[in-house]
Write a protein that holds these residues in place. Structure first.
Motif, PDB file in Angstrom:
ATOM      1  N   TRP A  75      44.846  52.195  34.344  1.00  0.00           N
ATOM      2  CA  TRP A  75      44.284  50.913  34.936  1.00  0.00           C
ATOM      3  C   TRP A  75      42.612  51.051  35.426  1.00  0.00           C
ATOM      4  CZ3 TRP A  75      42.911  52.788  39.620  1.00  0.00           C
ATOM      5  CH2 TRP A  75      43.614  53.896  40.183  1.00  0.00           C
ATOM      6  N   THR A 114      41.370  45.203  43.676  1.00  0.00           N
ATOM      7  CA  THR A 114      41.996  44.338  42.483  1.00  0.00           C
ATOM      8  C   THR A 114      42.201  45.425  41.390  1.00  0.00           C
ATOM      9  OG1 THR A 114      40.807  42.288  43.559  1.00  0.00           O
ATOM     10  CG2 THR A 114      41.522  42.365  41.306  1.00  0.00           C
ATOM     11  N   SER A 152      52.587  34.278  31.572  1.00  0.00           N
ATOM     12  CA  SER A 152      52.328  35.808  31.593  1.00  0.00           C
ATOM     13  C   SER A 152      50.956  35.747  30.897  1.00  0.00           C
ATOM     14  CB  SER A 152      53.470  36.454  30.807  1.00  0.00           C
ATOM     15  OG  SER A 152      53.502  36.219  29.224  1.00  0.00           O
ATOM     16  N   ARG A 153      50.486  37.136  31.179  1.00  0.00           N
ATOM     17  CA  ARG A 153      49.227  37.704  30.314  1.00  0.00           C
ATOM     18  C   ARG A 153      49.663  38.013  28.962  1.00  0.00           C
ATOM     19  NH1 ARG A 153      45.637  42.842  31.540  1.00  0.00           N
ATOM     20  NH2 ARG A 153      47.320  43.862  30.897  1.00  0.00           N
ATOM     21  N   GLN A 206      42.826  39.965  33.796  1.00  0.00           N
ATOM     22  CA  GLN A 206      43.825  40.836  34.584  1.00  0.00           C
ATOM     23  C   GLN A 206      45.089  40.692  35.054  1.00  0.00           C
ATOM     24  OE1 GLN A 206      40.536  40.095  36.518  1.00  0.00           O
ATOM     25  NE2 GLN A 206      41.225  39.911  38.582  1.00  0.00           N
ATOM     26  N   SER A 207      45.254  39.195  34.794  1.00  0.00           N
ATOM     27  CA  SER A 207      46.480  38.620  35.108  1.00  0.00           C
ATOM     28  C   SER A 207      46.607  37.174  34.735  1.00  0.00           C
ATOM     29  CB  SER A 207      46.673  38.549  36.860  1.00  0.00           C
ATOM     30  OG  SER A 207      45.623  37.623  37.160  1.00  0.00           O
ATOM     31  N   PHE A 227      41.737  35.195  32.382  1.00  0.00           N
ATOM     32  CA  PHE A 227      43.100  35.843  32.040  1.00  0.00           C
ATOM     33  C   PHE A 227      43.124  37.432  31.767  1.00  0.00           C
ATOM     34  CE2 PHE A 227      43.630  31.618  31.291  1.00  0.00           C
ATOM     35  CZ  PHE A 227      43.952  30.919  32.133  1.00  0.00           C
ATOM     36  N   ALA A 261      43.619  46.037  37.361  1.00  0.00           N
ATOM     37  CA  ALA A 261      43.920  45.409  35.976  1.00  0.00           C
ATOM     38  C   ALA A 261      44.741  46.525  35.280  1.00  0.00           C
ATOM     39  CB  ALA A 261      42.824  44.856  35.353  1.00  0.00           C
TER      40      ALA A 261
END
Length: 745
Positions: free
Chosen positions: A246, A262, A347-348, A332-333, A330, A264
């Motif tokens: 990550w 934050t 969803s990603r 990271q989420s 999109f 990802a």
């Protein structure tokens, strides 16, 4: 293509057409190999005996002590060990002071891969050479090198982090272990593209000390502005396919307390390097930011590697969009998107690179039944937007099944968040097999202060999947706008909503129908690649007092015209007919407005040979073609500032453009200027007026000259690299040198 900023010559860089830039230093012979990527040639270094062999540049290159220099090369050696690159520092007498060596690559490889190193020039160093080294198992073993660079560090424009954090080419001091980790540098075998200059050989290695979570964080904490959205990214190499690797963007207050983070998570398709992006808005009270990276559930000894670590202001997916990057890309989420009606789940997309238009991921909408679902973005402010036209855009692709229709529309809200309804929207059919750009316009109703993008997708079969990416919402401004700027002598052309991956040509059209290509940062803009959906051009060669319009041609591929635009007509004026412009087409920042004293008395020379023929009265004269005009232009400068500016303009010896007011009997003319004379108009020492005589020779319009400029460089790039104004004075001689990143030495 030559590497920008390279101190090495193109021949030394690419080993094309020969090896004249290189010589042996230790236990080797050299020759020209084939199969390179920066041109076909490469440097073949062959061992005389087993052991280390070294080659070096023939030339030494000037350096400034204390300044950081960077070198890299692409290399190949199937059996080599101890493979490394170095900078050899020399004093003014050519004596060696020291060598800054890179770490050796972890393994041998016959594929092209990168090695690099950076370091400050030591005290006493005035010159440097590049060293290429490897250790061979025996005699007559070849090692190959090409694409060699030596120069200033190559940084990502806009990066808030310094070069050594971005690249770890000097050391690992820009990072510190946070939990269950050690920090080091390694040089894995990585085959970066030959023209990708931001990635080097050294990577930051975060090694898990024991089983469990492991993490490291940057030491540097650059300043941020609350309310501004920032993007962070890095190339991550996970140790295994199943690793939870990550990247995290953190914000801190003025006391250094972390107030927001934050994260990802990388969804790797393998164990190579993959760029993971994320973004977020700096919260109230944020003063600085940092980057963290790590592994969750790591085994003892597992290594996460990082390369090209960047944090910068988040880019706009479309110029002027109000949708934040995090909600439209999109990466990271799912970006806060919801499904207010219907059965679709969001969803990603996964894994990295499987489905994405802007970046490496997209929003994945899955419908279990053949029904309609509404997908909605978070609300975004539309300041002063009521009554104005707004355009919503998505880029979409069918991932599985089938979709009978996709509607794009805008949902409007007042200041309290209450719904004001939706725009009519536009309905599209979306076939499988490609990505499609869908747009819909709508007028914001009275009281609208917020808006969201909605996608109404109707599945025509069960288990259907739709991908959505690159979502934007922006006030629609004119596609083409033109404005005269008479004070600075140019016309500004603004182009919006340019299609990505197309080519563009821009012509200036005068009232007689003549078309002339407009000059840009890469020369005349003739089927050049479009790098942004918005483009602002300054046409400093536009004629004075003549109606001018611009024709824009867009090409889907070389020679394939896709569409055209034409601007409004505009006239560039000159306030005082007694003044005239002298312009440098490649350096418009040097343009000068001066007062005319006397126009030239033109001559047009011709080459002739006269022959006397015996018995004939008249000579026989053989003539060449009559040449362009030559004459002396007399001008005045009125202030010391004008005088210094004129010297700066004339110092380069470049071809200039002379423009006089209409009706003065002189057309716009490209000229070269010979020996100039500068005199005073009186005996008073304090008098600032000067009289000049400029011998002019008419020239053709320069075709290959490009407009010099900052090329994306901002003050943030300067602040990230230099701590004080004195540091700048030590590197740049003038403010123009600072603008163009043209360093002394």
């Amino acid at each position: 293509m030559a590497i920008p900023g390279n101190l090495l010559s193109p021949t030394t860089e690419s080993i094309d057409p020969n090896t004249s830039g290189w010589t042996t230093k230790l236990n080797c012979t050299i020759g020209k190999g084939i199969g390179g990527r920066n041109g076909d040639g490469c440097l073949s270094v062959r061992s005389i005996a087993a052991g280390e062999m070294q080659a070096r540049t023939v030339s030494s290159y000037p350096v400034v002590a204390g300044t950081v220099y960077y070198t890299f090369a692409d290399t190949s050696g199937a059996t080599s060990t101890g493979e490394r690159i170095g900078i050899r520092w020399l004093n003014s007498s050519g004596g060696e002071i020291s060598i800054t060596w890179s770490l050796s690559t972890l393994t041998a490889s016959a594929s092209w891969h990168r090695v690099s190193v950076a370091g400050p020039a030591p005290v006493g160093a005035t010159q440097a050479q590049v060293l290429l080294g490897s250790t061979e198992v025996g005699a007559s073993v070849s090692h190959f090198w090409e694409n060699v660079y030596l120069g200033a560090p190559i940084r990502t424009l806009g990066n808030l982090l310094p070069f050594n954090v971005e690249s770890s080419e000097i050391d690992a001091s820009g990072w510190t272990p946070e939990v269950n980790a050690t920090i080091s540098r390694q040089v894995p075998v990585v085959s970066w593209a030959a023209t990708w200059y931001y990635a080097g050989g050294h990577t930051l290695a975060v090694t898990a000390t024991s089983a469990g979570n492991a993490a490291a964080v940057t030491v540097d904490r650059p300043a941020v502005t609350p309310g501004v959205e920032y993007m962070a990214y890095a190339y991550l190499q996970p140790p295994t396919l199943s690793s939870v690797a990550w990247l995290e963007l953190r914000f801190y207050d003025a006391n250094g307390n972390q107030i927001q983070a934050t994260r990802a998570v990388l969804a790797p398709p393998g164990t190579g390097f993959y760029r993971q992006l994320l973004s977020d808005t700096a919260p109230a009270g944020a003063a600085t930011c940092g980057i963290a990276a790590g592994l969750d559930g790591a085994a003892a000894g597992q290594v996460l590697r990082l390369e090209t670590v960047v944090v910068r202001a988040a880019p706009e997916l479309v110029a002027g969009t109000v949708i934040p990057y995090a909600n439209g890309s999109f990466e990271q989420s799912i970006g806060g998107w919801t499904v207010p009606t219907g059965v679709a789940t969001l969803s990603r997309s996964t894994p990295w690179g499987a489905a994405g238009w802007a970046g490496s991921y997209s929003l994945r909408a899955s419908s279990s039944t053949a029904t309609a679902s509404t997908l909605r973005s978070p609300k975004a402010p539309i300041p002063d937007g009521e009554g104005l036209n707004w355009r919503a855009r998505i880029v979409t692709s069918v991932g599985a099944g089938a979709w009978s229709s996709v509607t794009v529309r805008t949902h409007w809200y007042d200041a309290t968040g209450s719904s004001l309804g939706t725009s009519t929207g536009t309905v599209y059919g979306v076939p499988a097999g490609s990505w499609y750009l869908l747009t819909a316009d709508g007028i914001a109703p009275d009281g609208a202060t917020q808006a969201a993008v909605e996608v109404v997708a109707t599945a025509s079969s069960a288990a259907s999947v739709l991908y959505v990416d690159a979502v934007a919402l922006w006030q629609v401004l004119p596609l083409t706008a033109v404005e005269a700027v008479p004070a600075d002598g140019y016309i500004q052309l603004t182009l919006r909503e340019l299609p990505a991956d197309y080519l563009i040509s821009v012509y200036r059209i005068t009232s007689d129908g003549a078309r002339t290509l407009v000059r840009g940062a890469d020369g005349l803009i003739d089927q050049q690649p479009i790098v942004s959906d918005a483009m602002v051009l300054e046409d400093h060669e536009a004629p004075l007092g003549v109606p001018v319009a611009y024709r824009i041609e867009l090409y889907s591929s070389p020679g394939v015209l896709a569409s055209t635009r034409t601007s409004d007509t505009v006239i560039l004026t000159l306030a005082d007919i007694n003044t005239t412009w002298l312009k440098d087409p490649g350096n418009p920042q040097r343009n000068c407005l001066v007062v005319v004293q006397a126009a030239p008395e033109w001559e047009r020379p011709i080459e002739q040979a006269a022959h006397v023929i015996r018995g004939r009265r008249n000579k026989v004269v053989l003539s060449g073609r009559r040449q362009g005009r030559e004459g002396d232009l007399a001008i005045w400068t009125r202030t010391d500032a004008e005088r210094e500016a004129l010297h700066l303009l004339l110092d380069s010896g470049n071809v200039l453009l002379w423009q006089a007011a209409p009706g003065m009997g002189v057309d716009d003319m490209y000229v070269s200027v010979a020996n100039i004379s500068e005199g005073r108009i009186g005996r008073l020492a304090q008098e600032q007026w000067r009289t000049w005589t400029l011998p002019l020779t008419e020239q053709d319009m320069p075709v290959t000259t490009a407009v010099n400029g900052a090329a994306g460089r901002t003050w943030q790039d300067v602040v990230a690299e230099f701590a004080t104004c004195q540091d700048l004075l030590d590197v740049y001689a003038t403010s123009e040198d600072l603008l163009l990143d043209r360093r002394m030495g």
